[in-house]
Design a protein around this motif. Structure first.
Motif, PDB file in Angstrom:
ATOM      1  N   GLY A 184       0.791  -1.210   0.000  1.00 42.05           N
ATOM      2  CA  GLY A 184       0.000   0.000   0.000  1.00 42.05           C
ATOM      3  C   GLY A 184       0.826   1.264   0.000  1.00 42.05           C
ATOM      4  O   GLY A 184       2.044   1.234   0.145  1.00 42.05           O
ATOM      5  N   TRP A 185       0.129   2.378  -0.198  1.00 45.15           N
ATOM      6  CA  TRP A 185       0.768   3.680  -0.136  1.00 45.15           C
ATOM      7  C   TRP A 185       0.129   4.520   0.965  1.00 45.15           C
ATOM      8  O   TRP A 185      -0.987   4.247   1.410  1.00 45.15           O
ATOM      9  N   ALA A 186       0.867   5.528   1.400  1.00 46.79           N
ATOM     10  CA  ALA A 186       0.366   6.461   2.416  1.00 46.79           C
ATOM     11  C   ALA A 186       0.924   7.846   2.138  1.00 46.79           C
ATOM     12  O   ALA A 186       1.997   7.990   1.548  1.00 46.79           O
ATOM     13  N   PHE A 187       0.189   8.878   2.563  1.00 48.77           N
ATOM     14  CA  PHE A 187       0.675  10.253   2.452  1.00 48.77           C
ATOM     15  C   PHE A 187       0.288  11.007   3.725  1.00 48.77           C
ATOM     16  O   PHE A 187      -0.620  10.610   4.469  1.00 48.77           O
ATOM     17  N   GLY A 188       0.988  12.098   3.989  1.00 49.23           N
ATOM     18  CA  GLY A 188       0.663  12.954   5.112  1.00 49.23           C
ATOM     19  C   GLY A 188       0.892  14.410   4.747  1.00 49.23           C
ATOM     20  O   GLY A 188       1.875  14.732   4.069  1.00 49.23           O
ATOM     21  N   LEU A 189      -0.011  15.274   5.177  1.00 47.47           N
ATOM     22  CA  LEU A 189       0.126  16.698   4.869  1.00 47.47           C
ATOM     23  C   LEU A 189      -0.306  17.531   6.066  1.00 47.47           C
ATOM     24  O   LEU A 189      -1.099  17.100   6.906  1.00 47.47           O
ATOM     25  N   GLY A 190       0.233  18.752   6.135  1.00 46.66           N
ATOM     26  CA  GLY A 190      -0.137  19.690   7.181  1.00 46.66           C
ATOM     27  C   GLY A 190      -1.262  20.595   6.709  1.00 46.66           C
ATOM     28  O   GLY A 190      -1.127  21.285   5.691  1.00 46.66           O
ATOM     29  N   LEU A 191      -2.373  20.584   7.426  1.00 49.92           N
ATOM     30  CA  LEU A 191      -3.536  21.345   6.986  1.00 49.92           C
ATOM     31  C   LEU A 191      -3.320  22.856   7.125  1.00 49.92           C
ATOM     32  O   LEU A 191      -3.761  23.631   6.275  1.00 49.92           O
ATOM     33  N   GLU A 192      -2.673  23.293   8.213  1.00 51.02           N
ATOM     34  CA  GLU A 192      -2.426  24.737   8.360  1.00 51.02           C
ATOM     35  C   GLU A 192      -1.598  25.280   7.212  1.00 51.02           C
ATOM     36  O   GLU A 192      -1.903  26.351   6.674  1.00 51.02           O
ATOM     37  N   ARG A 193      -0.567  24.547   6.847  1.00 48.73           N
ATOM     38  CA  ARG A 193       0.325  25.036   5.787  1.00 48.73           C
ATOM     39  C   ARG A 193      -0.449  25.241   4.483  1.00 48.73           C
ATOM     40  O   ARG A 193      -0.320  26.281   3.823  1.00 48.73           O
ATOM     41  N   ILE A 194      -1.254  24.254   4.115  1.00 49.41           N
ATOM     42  CA  ILE A 194      -2.004  24.361   2.857  1.00 49.41           C
ATOM     43  C   ILE A 194      -3.074  25.441   2.963  1.00 49.41           C
ATOM     44  O   ILE A 194      -3.274  26.228   2.025  1.00 49.41           O
ATOM     45  N   ALA A 195      -3.757  25.513   4.107  1.00 54.80           N
ATOM     46  CA  ALA A 195      -4.788  26.531   4.269  1.00 54.80           C
ATOM     47  C   ALA A 195      -4.190  27.935   4.209  1.00 54.80           C
ATOM     48  O   ALA A 195      -4.800  28.855   3.635  1.00 54.80           O
ATOM     49  N   MET A 196      -3.003  28.127   4.790  1.00 53.01           N
ATOM     50  CA  MET A 196      -2.364  29.443   4.736  1.00 53.01           C
ATOM     51  C   MET A 196      -2.002  29.814   3.311  1.00 53.01           C
ATOM     52  O   MET A 196      -2.124  30.978   2.908  1.00 53.01           O
ATOM     53  N   ILE A 197      -1.563  28.828   2.536  1.00 53.62           N
ATOM     54  CA  ILE A 197      -1.216  29.093   1.135  1.00 53.62           C
ATOM     55  C   ILE A 197      -2.465  29.460   0.334  1.00 53.62           C
ATOM     56  O   ILE A 197      -2.483  30.437  -0.429  1.00 53.62           O
ATOM     57  N   LEU A 198      -3.529  28.685   0.510  1.00 56.56           N
ATOM     58  CA  LEU A 198      -4.727  28.863  -0.312  1.00 56.56           C
ATOM     59  C   LEU A 198      -5.529  30.112   0.069  1.00 56.56           C
ATOM     60  O   LEU A 198      -6.205  30.684  -0.783  1.00 56.56           O
ATOM     61  N   THR A 199      -5.474  30.513   1.329  1.00 55.26           N
ATOM     62  CA  THR A 199      -6.316  31.621   1.787  1.00 55.26           C
ATOM     63  C   THR A 199      -5.530  32.895   2.096  1.00 55.26           C
ATOM     64  O   THR A 199      -6.138  33.917   2.402  1.00 55.26           O
ATOM     65  N   SER A 200      -4.193  32.820   2.045  1.00 58.68           N
ATOM     66  CA  SER A 200      -3.327  33.962   2.375  1.00 58.68           C
ATOM     67  C   SER A 200      -3.465  34.392   3.837  1.00 58.68           C
ATOM     68  O   SER A 200      -3.299  35.572   4.166  1.00 58.68           O
ATOM     69  N   ILE A 201      -3.764  33.454   4.733  1.00 51.57           N
ATOM     70  CA  ILE A 201      -3.746  33.744   6.163  1.00 51.57           C
ATOM     71  C   ILE A 201      -2.294  34.005   6.556  1.00 51.57           C
ATOM     72  O   ILE A 201      -1.429  33.157   6.341  1.00 51.57           O
ATOM     73  N   PRO A 202      -1.981  35.166   7.149  1.00 48.48           N
ATOM     74  CA  PRO A 202      -0.573  35.549   7.340  1.00 48.48           C
ATOM     75  C   PRO A 202       0.074  35.030   8.611  1.00 48.48           C
ATOM     76  O   PRO A 202       1.295  35.047   8.715  1.00 48.48           O
ATOM     77  N   ASP A 203      -0.729  34.596   9.589  1.00 50.24           N
ATOM     78  CA  ASP A 203      -0.178  34.223  10.888  1.00 50.24           C
ATOM     79  C   ASP A 203      -0.889  32.980  11.384  1.00 50.24           C
ATOM     80  O   ASP A 203      -2.122  32.939  11.470  1.00 50.24           O
ATOM     81  N   ILE A 204      -0.124  31.945  11.720  1.00 52.72           N
ATOM     82  CA  ILE A 204      -0.704  30.662  12.113  1.00 52.72           C
ATOM     83  C   ILE A 204      -1.527  30.776  13.392  1.00 52.72           C
ATOM     84  O   ILE A 204      -2.438  29.966  13.632  1.00 52.72           O
ATOM     85  N   ARG A 205      -1.282  31.791  14.224  1.00 54.88           N
ATOM     86  CA  ARG A 205      -2.072  31.973  15.436  1.00 54.88           C
ATOM     87  C   ARG A 205      -3.537  32.235  15.137  1.00 54.88           C
ATOM     88  O   ARG A 205      -4.418  31.964  15.977  1.00 54.88           O
ATOM     89  N   LEU A 206      -3.830  32.761  13.956  1.00 55.75           N
ATOM     90  CA  LEU A 206      -5.209  33.101  13.612  1.00 55.75           C
ATOM     91  C   LEU A 206      -6.118  31.875  13.622  1.00 55.75           C
ATOM     92  O   LEU A 206      -7.320  31.994  13.861  1.00 55.75           O
ATOM     93  N   PHE A 207      -5.577  30.691  13.366  1.00 58.63           N
ATOM     94  CA  PHE A 207      -6.419  29.496  13.372  1.00 58.63           C
ATOM     95  C   PHE A 207      -7.043  29.252  14.746  1.00 58.63           C
ATOM     96  O   PHE A 207      -8.053  28.564  14.852  1.00 58.63           O
ATOM     97  N   TRP A 208      -6.434  29.821  15.789  1.00 58.94           N
ATOM     98  CA  TRP A 208      -6.936  29.633  17.149  1.00 58.94           C
ATOM     99  C   TRP A 208      -7.797  30.799  17.614  1.00 58.94           C
ATOM    100  O   TRP A 208      -8.293  30.799  18.745  1.00 58.94           O
ATOM    101  N   SER A 209      -7.999  31.767  16.746  1.00 59.78           N
ATOM    102  CA  SER A 209      -8.781  32.936  17.107  1.00 59.78           C
ATOM    103  C   SER A 209     -10.269  32.594  17.179  1.00 59.78           C
ATOM    104  O   SER A 209     -10.781  31.820  16.368  1.00 59.78           O
ATOM    105  N   LYS A 210     -10.949  33.190  18.129  1.00 59.97           N
ATOM    106  CA  LYS A 210     -12.409  33.088  18.214  1.00 59.97           C
ATOM    107  C   LYS A 210     -13.075  34.397  17.804  1.00 59.97           C
ATOM    108  O   LYS A 210     -14.282  34.584  18.001  1.00 59.97           O
ATOM    109  N   ASP A 211     -12.292  35.278  17.212  1.00 58.95           N
ATOM    110  CA  ASP A 211     -12.811  36.569  16.769  1.00 58.95           C
ATOM    111  C   ASP A 211     -13.752  36.355  15.578  1.00 58.95           C
ATOM    112  O   ASP A 211     -13.398  35.710  14.593  1.00 58.95           O
TER     113      ASP A 211
END
Length: 452
Positions: free
Chosen positions: A314-341
Motif C-alpha cells: 500500500g501507499w500512504a501520504f501525510g500533509l499539514g492542513l495549516e500550511r495548505i490553508a495558509m497558502i490557499l487563503t493567504s492567512i498571514p499568521d498561524i495563530r489566527l487558526f486559534w482565534s475566536k474573533d
C-alpha cells in the motif's frame, strides 16, 4: 480570552495548581515538578522526562478539525470529498480523531513505524512527554497501526499533533495533519483491483491540466523493500502518484480558484521517511514559487505486520492542513487558526476557502530578555515554551539577537527579542510589562538563569 494564558473552565484543581506553580514569581530554586498531572480527565505520574506544559495541555480539548466553518475543517472536508467522490472505485474510511487519544506510547509514535533509536524526533527537545512511557503524538502516523488493523483498506485520518517549535508566523506547537492510505492484496484479485483503481484515477484526472516533473528514481537511497515484488510496487507507486496529482489539482486549481489557462506544475522528489520506502516529497508551483506540500511513499511492510495485515502492499501520504490553508487563503499568521474573533471566523462560514481579508494590524511591542547562563547553553525550545506559558498567543515571534561571552569570567549571555502583538486588539504597555516581568521571573525559576 486573550491575555495571560489561563486554564480552560473545565481544568482540574491540579491543573490550575500546576499552572500557578509555573507562573509564580520565586527567588528560590528552580520550580519543582508535580508528582502527577491531569490531562483530559486522566491522572498521570511525572518523571525526569516530563516536559509537557500548561499552555499545551489547554489546547488538547480544542479540536479545530471538528468545527464546521473553520478553515481546518473546510480543508479536511474538501480532501475527504475528493477521495470519496461519486463513482470512486474504493471508499475511504474517515474515522473521527475523537476516538483516538492524543497520548501515545513511544512504541506507537516511533517503534512501530521503524524510527531509528537515535532519531531526533524522539528527543525531549522535539516532543512533549508526559513521562517516559507516554507522549503527545507528533504525527498522525502514530495511529497507522491501529487504522490498518481496523480492517479498512483505504482511510483518511485527521488529528491535532504536537511538536516543540519556535515562535513565528508559520510555526506553532499544535497543528493538524491529515494522513491517507490505501492497501491492496498481492494476490491476482488484489492486483486486478489495483489496476482498476489506476485506470479510474487516470480517467478522473484531466492530465492536460497537469505538468508533472518527476525526479524520482529507485536506487540504494530510496529502494524497494526486500520482500516486495518490484512490478507490484511499481503499480502501487503509479496509483499513489495519480491519486496525489488529482488531489493537488483539486486543491490548487479548483479550491483556490486559479485560472485554468495554464497547467498546474507538480514536482516529485525522492525523500526519506522511516515508515515508507520508496518515499517522496511533492511540490507545487504556486504564486510564482515551488512549495513543499506533502510527503508520501510505499508503506513499510513492518508497519503492516505490526497491524497483522499480511500479503498486502500500500501507499500512504501525510500533509499539514495549516500550511495548505495558509497558502490557499493567504492567512498571514498561524495563530489566527486559534482565534475566536468573529471577524476571522465569519470569513469562512460559507464553507469555502476564500481569501482572508485582514481586519486590522495592531501595533507591536518589543521587549528583550537577557540573561547569564548557569552552564554552557540553554535549549531554545525551553525558552519558547516558557514564553508561551506566560503570554500564550500574545507573542508573534521570539528570536535570538545576541550571544555574548564575557572576556574575563567566560560567562555566556543570551538575549531574546520578544515581539508582543495581539491579533485582535491593542496591548497596553502596562499589560505587556506585567507579562514580560513574569517571563523573566519564570526564566529564573525554570531555567536557573541570571537576568541581566
Amino acid at each position: 480570552m486573550f491575555g495571560l494564558r489561563r486554564p480552560p473552565k473545565h481544568a482540574s484543581h491540579a491543573f490550575r495548581s500546576w499552572t500557578n506553580t509555573f507562573l509564580r514569581r520565586s527567588l528560590a530554586a528552580p520550580t519543582s515538578r508535580p508528582p502527577s498531572i491531569e490531562i483530559l480527565g486522566g491522572t498521570y505520574p511525572t518523571d525526569e522526562t516530563t516536559n509537557i506544559t500548561p499552555s499545551i495541555i489547554s489546547k488538547l480539548p480544542e479540536r479545530l478539525y471538528s468545527r464546521p466553518g473553520h478553515p481546518i475543517h473546510i480543508l479536511k472536508s474538501l480532501i475527504e470529498s475528493h477521495f470519496n467522490q461519486h463513482g470512486a472505485p474504493s471508499t475511504f474510511h474517515c474515522p473521527s480523531a475523537d476516538s483516538f487519544s492524543p497520548l501515545v506510547t513511544p512504541k506507537q509514535n516511533f517503534d512501530d513505524l521503524s524510527f531509528p533509536s537515535d532519531h531526533p524526533g524522539r528527543s525531549l527537545q522535539d516532543s512533549y512527554y508526559v513521562n517516559r512511557d507516554l507522549l503527545l503524538r507528533t504525527h498522525t502516523s502514530a495511529h497507522e497501526v491501529e487504522l490498518f488493523a481496523s480492517g479498512h483498506n483505504s482511510w483518511l485520518f485527521t488529528s491535532d499533533v504536537y511538536r516543540r517549535d519556535e515562535i513565528d508566523a508559520s510555526h506553532y506547537p499544535v497543528f493538524h495533519q491529515m494522513e491517507g492510505a490505501s492497501v491492496f492484496s498481492t494476490n491476482v484479485t488484489g492486483m486486478k483491483d489495483l489496476v482498476d483503481n489506476i485506470e479510474y484515477t487516470r480517467y478522473a484526472t484531466d492530465q492536460k491540466d497537469l505538468e508533472i516533473e518527476d525526479l524520482t528514481v529507485i536506487n540504494d537511497e530510496n529502494p524497494y523493500q526486500l520482500d516486495h515484488d518490484p512490478e507490484q510496487v511499481d503499480l502501487v507507486i503509479e496509483s499513489l502518484k495519480l491519486s496525489i496529482n488529482g488531489l493537488l489539482l483539486k486543491l490548487f486549481r479548483d479550491a483556490a480558484g486559479v485560472s485554468r489557462a495554464d497547467p498546474l506544475r507538480v514536482r516529485w522528489i525522492p525523500a526519506y521517511f522511516p515508515f515508507t520506502t520508496p518515499s517522496y516529497e511533492v511540490e507545487v508551483f504556486f504564486n510564482g514559487k515551488w512549495l513543499e506540500i506533502l510527503g508520501c511513499g510505499v508503506v513499510q511492510d513492518a508497519t503492516l505486520q505490526h497491524a497483522n495485515v499480511k500479503n498486502k502492499l500500500g501507499w500512504a501520504f501525510g500533509l499539514g492542513l495549516e500550511r495548505i490553508a495558509m497558502i490557499l487563503t493567504s492567512i498571514p499568521d498561524i495563530r489566527l487558526f486559534w482565534s475566536k474573533d468573529h471577524r476571522f471566523l465569519s470569513q469562512f462560514s460559507s464553507g469555502n476557502l476564500t481569501k482572508f481579508q485582514p481586519y486590522s494590524k495592531y501595533p507591536a511591542c518589543y521587549k528583550d530578555l537577557s540573561f547569564w547562563l548557569p552552564g554552557p547553553t540553554v535549549e531554545h525550545n525551553d525558552v519558547f515554551d516558557l514564553v508561551r506559558d506566560c503570554a500564550g498567543d500574545l507573542v508573534e515571534n521570539v528570536e535570538l539577537i545576541d550571544d555574548f561571552i564575557h572576556p574575563k569570567n567566560q560567562k555566556r549571555s543570551l538575549c531574546f527579542r520578544i515581539n508582543y502583538r495581539s491579533m485582535d486588539r491593542s496591548l497596553s504597555n502596562e499589560e505587556v510589562n506585567e507579562i514580560h516581568t513574569r517571563v523573566a521571573s519564570l526564566s529564573k525559576d525554570r531555567l536557573g538563569v541570571e537576568i541581566r
